[in-house]
Design a protein around this motif. Structure first.
Motif, mmCIF file in Angstrom:
data_model
loop_
_atom_site.group_PDB
_atom_site.id
_atom_site.type_symbol
_atom_site.label_atom_id
_atom_site.label_comp_id
_atom_site.label_asym_id
_atom_site.label_seq_id
_atom_site.Cartn_x
_atom_site.Cartn_y
_atom_site.Cartn_z
ATOM 1 N N ALA A 169 0.837 -1.207 0.000
ATOM 2 C CA ALA A 169 0.000 0.000 0.000
ATOM 3 C C ALA A 169 0.872 1.258 0.000
ATOM 4 N N ALA A 170 1.941 1.234 0.791
ATOM 5 C CA ALA A 170 2.837 2.389 0.851
ATOM 6 C C ALA A 170 3.520 2.614 -0.497
ATOM 7 N N PHE A 171 3.982 1.527 -1.119
ATOM 8 C CA PHE A 171 4.651 1.642 -2.418
ATOM 9 C C PHE A 171 3.665 2.105 -3.488
ATOM 10 N N ARG A 172 2.456 1.520 -3.505
ATOM 11 C CA ARG A 172 1.436 1.902 -4.497
ATOM 12 C C ARG A 172 1.093 3.384 -4.370
ATOM 13 N N ASP A 173 0.857 3.841 -3.137
ATOM 14 C CA ASP A 173 0.477 5.237 -2.934
ATOM 15 C C ASP A 173 1.616 6.178 -3.317
ATOM 16 N N PHE A 174 2.856 5.767 -3.033
ATOM 17 C CA PHE A 174 4.014 6.580 -3.397
ATOM 18 C C PHE A 174 4.112 6.737 -4.910
ATOM 19 N N VAL A 175 3.975 5.648 -5.653
ATOM 20 C CA VAL A 175 4.068 5.699 -7.107
ATOM 21 C C VAL A 175 2.957 6.572 -7.680
ATOM 22 N N GLN A 176 1.745 6.402 -7.150
ATOM 23 C CA GLN A 176 0.625 7.202 -7.648
ATOM 24 C C GLN A 176 0.845 8.689 -7.392
ATOM 25 N N GLU A 177 1.354 9.027 -6.217
ATOM 26 C CA GLU A 177 1.582 10.432 -5.894
ATOM 27 C C GLU A 177 2.660 11.026 -6.797
ATOM 28 N N GLU A 178 3.696 10.251 -7.106
ATOM 29 C CA GLU A 178 4.734 10.739 -8.002
ATOM 30 C C GLU A 178 4.182 10.990 -9.408
ATOM 31 N N ILE A 179 3.271 10.127 -9.831
ATOM 32 C CA ILE A 179 2.653 10.307 -11.148
ATOM 33 C C ILE A 179 1.734 11.528 -11.144
ATOM 34 N N PHE A 180 0.975 11.720 -10.059
ATOM 35 C CA PHE A 180 0.128 12.905 -9.953
ATOM 36 C C PHE A 180 0.978 14.176 -9.988
ATOM 37 N N ALA A 181 2.127 14.151 -9.287
ATOM 38 C CA ALA A 181 3.018 15.313 -9.271
ATOM 39 C C ALA A 181 3.556 15.583 -10.672
ATOM 40 N N HIS A 182 3.867 14.509 -11.398
ATOM 41 C CA HIS A 182 4.344 14.649 -12.781
ATOM 42 C C HIS A 182 3.266 15.304 -13.648
ATOM 43 N N ARG A 183 2.018 14.875 -13.489
ATOM 44 C CA ARG A 183 0.932 15.454 -14.286
ATOM 45 C C ARG A 183 0.708 16.918 -13.937
#
Length: 301
Positions: A278-292
């Motif tokens: 869950a921590a890894f999934r949320d981290f990856v998603q947040e990085e992608i949101f920041a990229h967008r």
């Protein structure tokens, strides 16, 4: 059947050597050998052929090794679920993704994850081969296509397109192509068509090669392609996500790109409650949101 002897047998079969297995198990070679002989006597069969180069499993040994591998995977799964705390994120997390995405996008961002969860240990496995998540070859995967294996939780993260990029120095020296035929005057840096890659990338490269390109430099992963571009070897075919970390690269022939490549995160259903995943999934998603968000901020209003 003695579980301890099975554990020792599995280590020997996996290592192919009494000495290496002993090092892993912190046992002497003679102690390991005695346990293997005792197991063979208990089963009334020979499990290994002894050769000067090491140990080779017999047919009966192969059958037993298949069983202990399955047992070991189940034990790892149980151990992982037991270790997951209700509120803490710690322990080992095996992540698999492609060499390009792992080196160019994921690895540079991992310091943020370790800062948030210093007790998390990540084993990053960069392979083009699709690892078997249900058999616990890895805990979580980021793949450039939707996973087809059953019993996986999957989430689409983003889309990627392959585009043409070059360094400012290269273009200053060699000129900027204005049309597809102009590429014949440049060196193309790309993945070899014989290497494992997403179909959209291979299709774009095949299209470019119809332009009678005389100079070609191929590498078997996008990390190598990027190094070629950064070192002014030529114009490279690269996934668009590299631009965030290498903003000085110049897009060439901006109307030309591959088809859309979906990026998925996947993990086994049995690890649904894992705090580490869950921590890894949320981290990856947040990085992608920041990229967008960064892309939206740079677009003209």
């Amino acid at each position: 059947m003695d579980w301890d002897k099975l554990r020792i047998f599995h280590a020997v079969a996996d290592a192919g050597s009494l000495t290496h297995a002993g090092d892993t198990l912190h046992l002497s070679q003679s102690a390991v050998s005695r346990q293997i002989r005792a197991l063979e006597e208990a089963l009334n069969t020979t499990l290994f052929h002894r050769h000067a180069r090491g140990l080779i499993l017999t047919e009966q040994g192969e059958l037993l090794f298949d069983a202990t591998k399955s047992m070991n995977k189940r034990l790892e799964t149980a151990s992982a679920r037991i270790r997951d705390s209700e509120e803490e994120v710690f322990g080992d997390l095996r992540v698999t993704t492609t060499t390009g995405f792992g080196t160019l996008w994921l690895a540079p961002r991992l310091p943020k994850l370790f800062e948030a969860y210093p007790d998390l240990k990540i084993d990053l496995m960069l392979e083009e081969r699709v690892l078997d998540l249900p058999m616990r070859e890895a805990d979580v995967a980021i793949r450039m296509k939707e996973p087809s294996q059953a019993d996986l939780i999957r989430k689409r993260l983003m889309s990627v397109r392959m585009r043409l990029y070059a360094s400012p120095s290269y273009l200053e020296t060699n000129g900027t192509p204005d049309s597809l035929p102009d590429l014949s005057d440049h060196r193309l840096v790309c993945q070899s068509l014989n290497s494992i890659q997403v179909a959209a990338g291979a299709t774009l490269v095949q299209h470019l090669l119809t332009c009678e390109i005389q100079h070609l430099f191929t590498v078997n992963n996008y990390f190598g392609v990027l190094q070629g571009v950064l070192n002014n070897i030529g114009i490279g075919v690269l996934p668009d996500y590299v631009i965030e970390d290498f903003p000085d690269l110049v897009r060439v022939l901006p109307d030309l790109e591959s088809g859309e490549v979906p990026v998925f995160l996947a993990y086994p259903e049995e690890l649904r409650q894992s705090k580490r995943i869950a921590a890894f999934r949320d981290f990856v998603q947040e990085e992608i949101f920041a990229h967008r968000r960064k892309i939206r901020e740079t677009l003209p209003q």
